[in-house]
Design a protein around this motif. Structure first.
Motif, mmCIF file in Angstrom:
data_model
loop_
_atom_site.group_PDB
_atom_site.id
_atom_site.type_symbol
_atom_site.label_atom_id
_atom_site.label_comp_id
_atom_site.label_asym_id
_atom_site.label_seq_id
_atom_site.Cartn_x
_atom_site.Cartn_y
_atom_site.Cartn_z
ATOM 1 N N UNK A 1 37.265 -38.757 -38.263
ATOM 2 C CA UNK A 1 36.130 -38.392 -39.121
ATOM 3 C C UNK A 1 35.752 -36.929 -38.891
ATOM 4 N N UNK A 2 35.307 -36.262 -39.956
ATOM 5 C CA UNK A 2 34.989 -34.842 -39.873
ATOM 6 C C UNK A 2 33.851 -34.565 -38.894
ATOM 7 N N UNK A 3 32.830 -35.427 -38.887
ATOM 8 C CA UNK A 3 31.706 -35.224 -37.968
ATOM 9 C C UNK A 3 32.157 -35.346 -36.517
ATOM 10 N N UNK A 4 33.025 -36.298 -36.252
ATOM 11 C CA UNK A 4 33.559 -36.449 -34.899
ATOM 12 C C UNK A 4 34.399 -35.235 -34.522
ATOM 13 N N UNK A 5 35.228 -34.769 -35.455
ATOM 14 C CA UNK A 5 36.061 -33.598 -35.204
ATOM 15 C C UNK A 5 35.196 -32.370 -34.924
ATOM 16 N N UNK B 1 33.190 -28.298 -31.190
ATOM 17 C CA UNK B 1 32.090 -27.564 -30.542
ATOM 18 C C UNK B 1 32.152 -27.689 -29.026
ATOM 19 N N UNK B 2 32.741 -28.772 -28.545
ATOM 20 C CA UNK B 2 32.897 -28.973 -27.104
ATOM 21 C C UNK B 2 34.123 -28.264 -26.550
ATOM 22 N N UNK B 3 34.922 -27.641 -27.432
ATOM 23 C CA UNK B 3 36.099 -26.916 -26.983
ATOM 24 C C UNK B 3 37.369 -27.732 -26.922
ATOM 25 N N UNK B 4 37.373 -28.913 -27.518
ATOM 26 C CA UNK B 4 38.560 -29.770 -27.515
ATOM 27 C C UNK B 4 39.515 -29.354 -28.623
ATOM 28 N N UNK C 1 35.881 -19.965 -32.947
ATOM 29 C CA UNK C 1 36.255 -20.911 -31.890
ATOM 30 C C UNK C 1 36.285 -22.343 -32.424
ATOM 31 N N UNK C 2 35.302 -22.690 -33.247
ATOM 32 C CA UNK C 2 35.265 -24.045 -33.814
ATOM 33 C C UNK C 2 36.458 -24.266 -34.739
ATOM 34 N N UNK C 3 36.744 -23.297 -35.598
ATOM 35 C CA UNK C 3 37.826 -23.461 -36.570
ATOM 36 C C UNK C 3 39.202 -23.389 -35.927
ATOM 37 N N UNK C 4 39.261 -22.856 -34.700
ATOM 38 C CA UNK C 4 40.541 -22.784 -33.990
ATOM 39 C C UNK C 4 40.892 -24.104 -33.314
ATOM 40 N N UNK C 5 40.100 -25.140 -33.542
ATOM 41 C CA UNK C 5 40.329 -26.424 -32.850
ATOM 42 C C UNK C 5 41.463 -27.235 -33.471
ATOM 43 N N UNK C 6 41.781 -26.976 -34.742
ATOM 44 C CA UNK C 6 42.845 -27.745 -35.405
ATOM 45 C C UNK C 6 44.181 -27.090 -35.076
ATOM 46 N N UNK C 7 45.020 -27.803 -34.343
ATOM 47 C CA UNK C 7 46.277 -27.262 -33.830
ATOM 48 C C UNK C 7 47.466 -27.899 -34.545
ATOM 49 N N UNK C 8 48.474 -27.062 -34.803
ATOM 50 C CA UNK C 8 49.670 -27.528 -35.509
ATOM 51 C C UNK C 8 50.894 -27.332 -34.606
ATOM 52 N N UNK C 9 51.684 -28.388 -34.375
ATOM 53 C CA UNK C 9 52.913 -28.248 -33.584
ATOM 54 C C UNK C 9 54.043 -27.668 -34.434
#
Length: 391
Positions: free
Chosen positions: A35-39, A44-47, A114-122
């Motif tokens: 879910x977007x809210x969970x993401x 925001x927590x740096x995950x 920093x928030x938008x950098x959380x989505x990572x692509x392999x």
């Protein structure tokens, strides 16, 4: 290296970041069920959210994170639900001095990034993306990072989108009217090299009377646009310098495409080449602040290092009667970051005098955007060509 667990197995890949940002301390796999809210909370927590689902859904998630980040900072549209944090941010910005407003704006940009950098692509060893509906971005990755080494890697989706955007700009090019009529009037910026979209400063160089056509130095060549303008104006020889290998490669390609490479010599150097010239041109970064990525060095010059270095060394590289053309926006003055008196003092301390100054108002979209956090400064901005000579 970056590590994550998948089906009980530890996976590893090389971490890629153009800005040099460290890898997330915690990485979890994510897919279409997140879910977007969970993401957003996890971001925001740096995950780091290492994407394993449909690629196009990853793009949609990134857009959802953008909306939430903008709502928090007060940039959301009228239909968005206001947040208390956004109201506090707006109140703080309204009471700030121009310099404080600039630093608040930069802080907000950094937090958003920093928030938008959380989505990572392999990425696979050949830069391909092994996800459903993933595009083929191998050419764009090769242009930015060099040939694939066969090693798996991970990058942020946001950085990959920027990389692909740069690839499209490189293919299309930027039309520069000062270079003449189409088709040979386009500059093709490489990834990591600042594009000459601010055409007003190029026009200043194109219109100014030349003190000589025998030789010119171009300090900080970038895409090569000013060297190309000088060569097209009949300067017989241009010696252009830059510290960045990407910029030198970009300039070489553009100058060859425009048919002026025989008139230009490219050197990797910090500021000046050896010798003296009747004309020395420099368009240093305009804002004295710390860059957060390599491409930002074209805009931000911490401590005004390049500007002060150019002024301090100019008289030693000018032929008698020669001119140094300093192309500089006064945006930093309107932001309260560098007063005009400071610039004039540096000019005098370097043993230089001002022969003249020619100004132009910028035409970029932000100058007319009343919603921009720095609108007052941008609306008042003027770009100048300072004609300097040895005292």
């Amino acid at each position: 290296m970056i590590e994550w667990s998948r089906q009980g197995q530890i996976q590893q890949a090389q971490w890629r970041s153009e800005s040099g940002a460290p890898a997330p301390r915690r990485v979890v796999t994510a897919d279409d069920t997140l879910a977007a809210d969970t993401a957003y909370r996890m971001a925001c927590e740096g995950t780091g959210l290492l994407w394993q689902g449909d690629f196009q859904n990853a793009r949609m998630l990134l857009q959802a994170l953008m909306r939430r980040a903008d709502a928090k900072s007060g940039k959301a549209g009228k239909s968005a639900k206001p947040r208390k944090s956004a109201a506090k941010a707006a109140e703080k910005a309204a009471a700030a001095t121009p310099a404080e407003a600039f630093h608040l704006h930069r802080q907000a940009q950094a937090q958003r990034a920093r928030v938008l950098a959380s989505v990572l692509i392999p990425l696979e060893g050949d830069y391909s993306i092994d996800l459903r509906r993933a595009p083929d971005w191998r050419q764009a990755c090769t242009e930015a990072w060099g040939p694939a080494t066969g090693e798996r890697s991970v990058a942020t989706l946001r950085e990959l989108l920027g990389l692909v955007g740069a690839h499209e700009w490189r293919k299309k090019g930027v039309e520069v009217p000062a270079l003449g009529a189409p088709p040979l009037n386009r500059i093709h910026p490489h990834y990591g090299v600042f594009s000459p979209v601010r055409g007003e400063y190029v026009g200043l160089v194109a219109d100014m009377a030349l003190p000589s056509k025998t030789l010119a130095f171009d300090i900080g060549v970038g895409t090569g646009v000013l060297s190309a303008v000088l060569a097209r104006r009949g300067v017989q020889r241009v010696v252009a310098t830059d510290q960045d290998p990407r910029a030198l490669a970009c300039a070489r390609e553009n100058l060859q495409r425009l048919g002026v490479m025989l008139q230009v010599e490219l050197l990797q150097a910090d500021l000046f080449p050896p010798g003296r010239a009747p004309l020395v041109v420099c368009n240093p970064p305009w804002v004295p602040a710390r860059a957060s990525s390599p491409i930002e060095h074209a805009v931000y010059d911490e401590g005004s290092r390049m500007l002060k270095g150019f002024l301090a060394g100019l008289s030693d590289h000018l032929e008698p009667g020669g001119e140094g053309w300093l192309i500089l926006s006064d945006l930093a003055e309107h932001l309260g970051l560098r007063p005009r008196a400071q610039l004039l003092e540096w000019i005098a301390d370097a043993g230089l005098v001002v022969r003249g100054r020619h100004d132009v108002k910028p035409h970029h979209a932000k100058a007319a955007d009343a919603g921009d956090a720095l609108h007052a400064a941008r609306a008042a901005e003027v770009t100048s060509l300072w004609r300097l000579a040895a005292a």
